[in-house]
Design a protein around this motif. Structure first.
Motif, short mmCIF file in Angstrom:
data_model
loop_
_atom_site.label_atom_id
_atom_site.label_comp_id
_atom_site.label_asym_id
_atom_site.label_seq_id
_atom_site.Cartn_x
_atom_site.Cartn_y
_atom_site.Cartn_z
N ALA A 1 35.36 2.04 16.54
CA ALA A 1 34.76 1.45 15.34
C ALA A 1 33.77 0.34 15.69
CB ALA A 1 35.87 0.89 14.43
N ARG A 2 34.14 -0.50 16.66
CA ARG A 2 33.21 -1.55 17.09
C ARG A 2 31.96 -0.93 17.74
NH1 ARG A 2 35.40 -6.80 17.96
NH2 ARG A 2 36.91 -7.19 16.26
N LEU A 3 32.16 0.13 18.50
CA LEU A 3 31.02 0.80 19.13
C LEU A 3 30.09 1.40 18.09
CD1 LEU A 3 29.52 1.88 21.62
CD2 LEU A 3 31.09 3.86 21.61
N PHE A 4 30.63 2.00 17.04
CA PHE A 4 29.80 2.58 15.97
C PHE A 4 29.04 1.48 15.23
CE2 PHE A 4 29.11 4.31 11.72
CZ PHE A 4 28.52 5.52 12.03
N ASP A 5 29.72 0.39 14.92
CA ASP A 5 29.03 -0.72 14.24
C ASP A 5 27.93 -1.30 15.13
OD1 ASP A 5 30.70 -0.38 12.10
OD2 ASP A 5 32.11 -1.93 12.71
N TRP A 6 28.17 -1.37 16.45
CA TRP A 6 27.15 -1.88 17.36
C TRP A 6 25.93 -0.95 17.39
CZ3 TRP A 6 25.12 0.16 21.93
CH2 TRP A 6 24.33 -0.71 22.67
N LEU A 7 26.17 0.35 17.37
CA LEU A 7 25.06 1.31 17.33
C LEU A 7 24.24 1.16 16.05
CD1 LEU A 7 26.54 4.63 18.78
CD2 LEU A 7 24.64 3.31 19.68
N VAL A 8 24.92 0.98 14.92
CA VAL A 8 24.21 0.80 13.66
C VAL A 8 23.35 -0.46 13.69
CG1 VAL A 8 24.50 0.40 11.18
CG2 VAL A 8 25.90 2.11 12.33
N ALA B 1 0.81 -1.22 0.00
CA ALA B 1 0.00 0.00 0.00
C ALA B 1 0.85 1.26 0.00
CB ALA B 1 -0.93 0.00 1.21
N GLN B 2 2.14 1.14 -0.29
CA GLN B 2 3.08 2.25 -0.32
C GLN B 2 3.12 3.00 1.02
OE1 GLN B 2 0.83 2.09 -3.24
NE2 GLN B 2 2.41 0.65 -3.92
N GLN B 3 3.02 2.26 2.10
CA GLN B 3 3.17 2.82 3.43
C GLN B 3 4.49 2.33 4.03
OE1 GLN B 3 -0.23 1.75 5.74
NE2 GLN B 3 -1.68 2.83 4.42
N MET B 4 5.18 3.24 4.70
CA MET B 4 6.50 2.93 5.23
C MET B 4 6.36 2.03 6.46
SD MET B 4 9.65 5.52 5.87
CE MET B 4 8.72 6.56 6.98
N THR B 5 7.02 0.89 6.39
CA THR B 5 6.95 -0.08 7.48
C THR B 5 8.26 -0.19 8.25
OG1 THR B 5 7.56 -1.90 6.00
CG2 THR B 5 5.21 -1.42 6.26
N GLY B 6 9.35 0.36 7.73
CA GLY B 6 10.63 0.27 8.41
C GLY B 6 11.74 0.84 7.56
N ALA B 7 12.96 0.65 8.00
CA ALA B 7 14.13 1.16 7.28
C ALA B 7 15.36 0.39 7.73
CB ALA B 7 14.31 2.66 7.53
N THR B 8 16.39 0.47 6.91
CA THR B 8 17.71 -0.07 7.25
C THR B 8 18.78 0.95 6.90
OG1 THR B 8 17.89 -1.15 5.08
CG2 THR B 8 17.02 -2.47 6.90
N VAL B 9 19.88 0.88 7.63
CA VAL B 9 20.99 1.81 7.43
C VAL B 9 22.24 1.00 7.14
CG1 VAL B 9 22.35 3.68 8.42
CG2 VAL B 9 19.93 3.48 8.98
N GLN B 10 22.91 1.34 6.06
CA GLN B 10 24.18 0.71 5.70
C GLN B 10 25.24 1.80 5.66
OE1 GLN B 10 24.08 -1.47 2.05
NE2 GLN B 10 26.20 -2.16 2.18
N THR B 11 26.34 1.60 6.39
CA THR B 11 27.37 2.62 6.50
C THR B 11 28.61 2.21 5.71
OG1 THR B 11 28.21 1.61 8.53
CG2 THR B 11 26.53 3.33 8.75
N TYR B 12 29.41 3.22 5.37
CA TYR B 12 30.62 3.01 4.57
C TYR B 12 31.75 3.85 5.15
CZ TYR B 12 27.11 1.39 1.24
OH TYR B 12 26.05 0.73 0.66
N LEU B 13 32.88 3.20 5.41
CA LEU B 13 34.16 3.84 5.69
C LEU B 13 34.04 4.94 6.75
CD1 LEU B 13 37.16 3.72 4.82
CD2 LEU B 13 36.68 5.63 3.31
N LEU B 14 33.88 4.55 7.98
CA LEU B 14 33.93 5.51 9.07
C LEU B 14 35.37 6.01 9.24
CD1 LEU B 14 32.62 6.89 11.59
CD2 LEU B 14 33.35 4.87 12.87
N GLU B 15 35.54 7.30 9.35
CA GLU B 15 36.86 7.89 9.53
C GLU B 15 37.28 7.76 11.00
OE1 GLU B 15 39.20 12.04 8.36
OE2 GLU B 15 37.11 12.06 8.97
N LYS B 16 37.64 6.53 11.38
CA LYS B 16 37.95 6.27 12.78
C LYS B 16 39.28 6.87 13.22
CE LYS B 16 39.72 1.70 11.50
NZ LYS B 16 39.57 0.25 11.70
#
Length: 867
Positions: A288-295, A110-125
């Motif tokens: 970096a591990r903490l950021f990945d855990w948050l994601v 029904a074109q209603q938003m049910t969720g989302a996902t986030v994919q990250t790239y190259l954190l400047e750690k």
């Protein structure tokens, strides 16, 4: 219409949402937000997420409304958390994204938003341990130092005015230094207060770890000593990270080496530079591990079930093109990503369009444009490129030399026009001419950053932590440990930073190729960040670097809308209703199930007549637009029917959509009219049936009521007759009980005289009808004198006796009350019986003219005549 509005990000957002609802292949949409650092990419992505959170959530019930609000709130709350942990203040931008993210907004059928996902790239750690001049660390470090309460400062050992070497420019206050917003957003994402305090405690431990300084050792066999108050810092850091203090200090100062077939372990003290590197590596690894855990926590909070969504809209917010005085591996990867996205734009909008026009048989004169494929070949080409040379240096078991790497790059890639050299530079470097301009990269430390080495003893140390969060991020898994320490002969090749980033970038581009891309170019008006200030040279250079000039030329001369024949027929076949029916009769699409058996030529030949029928409706649509008073839409726009696709402009697509909406409106009106007619007829039939039922019911009720009234009247009459007879019987017994005697037996008093014959007959009738006799006796005219008395005497059936026993009083000379009384003889009997009639036993109010008496027989007020 949205095409008439000024260019705005919401216009692009609405277009993507319309494309999803129209279900034109490809259904999935993507928006690539690009531009220089500080141009507004993060703000644009934030506004788009707010737009979709409102537009794509239309609940139909209270429960779905609450679910939609929860999803919307969590998606929007992911922004402050990721910006606090992933953004920092740089020379060009106060809120620069130091990582790339691809947000996938998931929609159901029904074109209603049910969720989302986030994919990250190259954190400047590396920013955790190294910040350029006039730049800052990640926002979260400043937030906890400025927003923590007094108790939290004591708990995290962050006293007022404390100085940290990894926290430069703490006096600068930015809009992003809002600790309460971050904490509230984390709470909405499901991160409770104890877990938040645990996260901030680990971050405080990293700040104290940055204050650990080492001094040069006089003896190479001895580890480096701590400098200044580093002893207190290492103790506080170990306390906050819940690590043993002595093993932590030994791991930072002593390196473990395994050599020989027996894998003998040797411990070698590190130099001061190596100690600093290991300290920085520990901090970068934890962050970096903490950021990945948050994601992962954010994704688990906002991600929908795979079966609940069918399409998605992707928002790509990558770091902008960067060029600093000192550029290293981070800037090379960032600019490499921008080159790939620019190539995707060129391939989709510039080169692919013109090549498709030629293949489809359209007459087209090619427009020259700037292609950045040469620069991409220099960075990632095969067999030799900058990335391959850097990776090769990492695989060689030798110390890396910056000058040697520069020489190898210049000698191996000397023929590339995008490679340059700055002869005036004192440090080894090379220049890459990107689409946005040349950038100079220093080769010092490039190989080490690409290796990103993590000593095994650091990971083993973190696995010994008693902190609950570090236990989750660094699980003590024996299998993982065995994989990290393989034998020397079977050792797998090291996966470098460039290799991992290149693989993730290729995966992202595959997702983008499977969607309909939309581009938003953010242009920075000036480099100083001043409001309402536009520098023409900077704006023009950005437009030329992005390829927007060539895009405008091609878009103005070309056809941005390209729809396959079958999809065009499936969507716009109903436009044939606007034309009068032809003698050949209606034609329809070929069967879909036999589509695989049709060759492209056969299918195109079968669809051509149907396409022509639809295209013949365009003049009618144009005339309708002219009648509405829009000359822009009334101008006929070109439409070309290629071999497999229909090419048109945006205005023509809008015209077709308007005609389609018009036909659907007509059909809807017909359906509504038919339904209303059917409904009214049904209501009329129901109304007539209701009237008949009501009439029959009322008739039945009326007949039943009349029957009840008749039955009640019969009962009343019976009771009345019974009562009347009973009362008459009682009256006859109570009058006297004297036997009725004939008139002839009544003795006449002395002095009486004989009555005439007529008077004798009258007296006989009176005797038979004594009530009438009473009336006549009291009449004003009639018998008089003795005859009158005789009539009354006979009517009352008095016993014959002496006249003195009866008293008859009359008053005929004056008006009044006539009273006829009989002297009581014997006993008087009273019989009282309750009447069955209502109100029969109620005595009315006495009349003012009434006269009461004990043996009253007749009372009447009248005017008496003379005797």
């Amino acid at each position: 219409m949205f095409q008439k509005l000024k260019p705005h990000i919401f216009t692009v957002g609405e277009q993507t949402y319309r494309n999803v609802k129209s279900l034109m292949e490809p259904v999935n949409q993507s928006i690539v937000v690009s531009g220089e650092s500080g141009a507004g990419k993060t703000w644009t992505s934030r506004c788009l997420m707010k737009f979709y959170a409102v537009v794509a959530t239309s609940p139909t019930s209270w429960e779905s409304h609450k679910i939609a609000e929860r999803i919307e709130q969590r998606i929007l709350n992911s922004n402050p958390v990721m910006e606090a942990f992933g953004n920092a203040c740089t020379l060009r931008n106060d809120n620069s994204s130091r990582f790339g993210k691809f947000i996938q907004l998931q929609l159901n059928r029904a074109q209603q938003m049910t969720g989302a996902t986030v994919q990250t790239y190259l954190l400047e750690k590396t920013r955790v341990a190294c910040q350029a001049s006039s730049e800052r660390n990640f926002h979260i470090f400043y937030q906890i130092c400025k927003g923590a309460s007094t108790d939290e400062r004591l708990q995290w050992h962050l006293p007022e005015g404390a100085a940290f070497s990894w926290l430069p420019n703490p006096e600068r206050t930015l809009e992003e230094d809002c600790f309460e917003v971050t904490r509230e957003a984390m709470l909405h994402l499901g991160i409770d207060t104890p877990t938040q305090n645990n996260i901030f405690q680990v971050l405080a431990g990293l700040l104290h770890l940055g204050n650990v300084r080492f001094a040069d050792s006089e003896d190479e066999a001895q580890p480096c000593q701590l400098r200044g108050d580093a002893t207190c810092s290492i103790r506080t850091s170990a306390l906050l990270l819940q690590l043993p203090e002595d093993p932590l200090l030994d791991t930072l100062r002593i390196r473990t080496i395994r050599a020989g077939r027996q894998q003998q372990v040797f411990r070698k003290p590190c130099s001061r530079a190596e100690c600093d590197t290991r300290r920085d590596c520990l901090a970068k690894l934890v962050y970096a591990r903490l950021f990945d855990w948050l994601v992962s926590v954010i994704n688990s909070s906002i991600c929908a079930d795979p079966d609940s969504w069918t399409t998605f809209i992707g928002l790509l917010d990558v770091y902008g093109f960067e060029s600093f005085p000192n550029n290293s591996l981070e800037q090379l990867c960032i600019n490499y990503a921008n080159e790939k996205l620019q190539q995707h734009f060129v391939a989709h909008y510039l080169r692919a369009q013109q090549e498709e026009y030629a293949v489809e048989g359209l007459e087209w004169s090619f427009v020259t444009y700037q292609d950045n494929q040469t620069c991409l070949d220099l960075i990632e080409g095969s067999p030799i490129s900058i990335c391959s040379l850097i990776n090769e240096e990492c695989r060689l078991n030798r110390p890396s030399s910056a000058a040697q790497l520069q020489t190898r790059i210049e000698s191996a890639l000397a023929g590339s026009p995008c490679l340059g050299h700055n002869k005036l530079s004192r440090e080894p470097s090379f220049i890459v001419v990107h689409y946005a301009g040349p950038v100079q990269y220093h080769t010092a430390g490039l190989v080490e950053k690409n290796k990103d080495p993590v000593p095994p003893e650091l990971t083993s140390l973190l696995q010994q932590s008693q902190d609950p969060l570090l236990k989750v991020m660094f699980p003590a898994d024996p299998e993982e440990k065995a994989q990290e320490e393989p034998s020397g002969q079977s050792r797998a090749p090291v996966l470098t930073v460039v290799s991992k980033f290149k693989a993730s970038l290729e995966q992202l581009l595959q997702v983008l190729h499977g969607t309909t891309p939309h581009y938003i170019r953010c242009i920075k008006p000036n480099s100083q960040g001043q409001a309402h200030t536009f520098l023409q040279e900077e704006v023009l250079s950005q437009l030329e670097a992005c390829g927007l000039v060539e895009t405008i030329h091609i878009s103005a001369a070309g056809f941005p809308i390209r729809i396959p024949h079958r999809n065009f027929m499936e969507r716009y076949e109903l436009l044939r209703r606007l034309r009068a029916p032809t003698s050949s009769g209606p034609r329809s699409l070929p069967p879909a199930e036999g589509r695989s058996e049709w060759s492209p030529c056969t299918e195109a030949a079968a669809l051509q007549p149907l396409l022509q029928d639809i295209l013949h409706t365009l003049p009618a649509l144009t005339q309708a637009a002219a009648i509405l008073g829009d000359p822009a839409e009334a101008t006929p726009a070109p439409v070309h029917c290629g071999r497999t696709k229909v090419f048109m402009t945006d205005s023509m697509l809008e015209l077709l959509e308007h005609g389609r909406a018009q036909v659907l409106e007509q059909c809807a009106r017909r359906i509504q009219g038919s339904w209303r007619r059917h409904w009214h007829r049904k209501q009329e039939r129901q109304r007539r049936a209701a009237v008949l039922i009501q009439a029959a019911t009322r008739s039945w009720f009326a007949r039943r009521h009349v029957r009840r009234l008749h039955a009640a009247a019969t009962v009343i009459k019976r009771a009345w007759r019974k009562w009347r007879i009973g009362m008459a019987f009682l009256a006859s017994k109570e009058l006297d009980g004297v036997e009725e005697k004939h008139l002839s037996q009544v003795p006449l008093p002395t002095g009486s005289f004989l009555l005439p014959q007529t008077q004798t007959s009258l007296l006989a009738a009176i005797i038979r009808l004594w009530p009438l006799g009473l009336v006549l006796a009291n009449a004003a005219a009639g018998v008089r004198g003795f005859q009158r008395k005789l009539v009354v005497w006979a009517c009352l059936q008095l016993r014959m006796g002496s006249p003195s026993s009866y008293t008859v009083q009359t008053a005929q000379e004056h008006a009044g009350v006539t009273s006829i009384r009989a002297l009581p003889q014997g006993s008087v009997k009273f019989h009282c019986r309750k009447s069955p009639l209502p109100y029969a036993d109620i005595c009315p109010e006495p009349s003012p003219y009434s006269v009461t008496g004990f043996n009253q027989i007749l009372l009447e007020r009248h005017s008496l005549g003379h005797r």
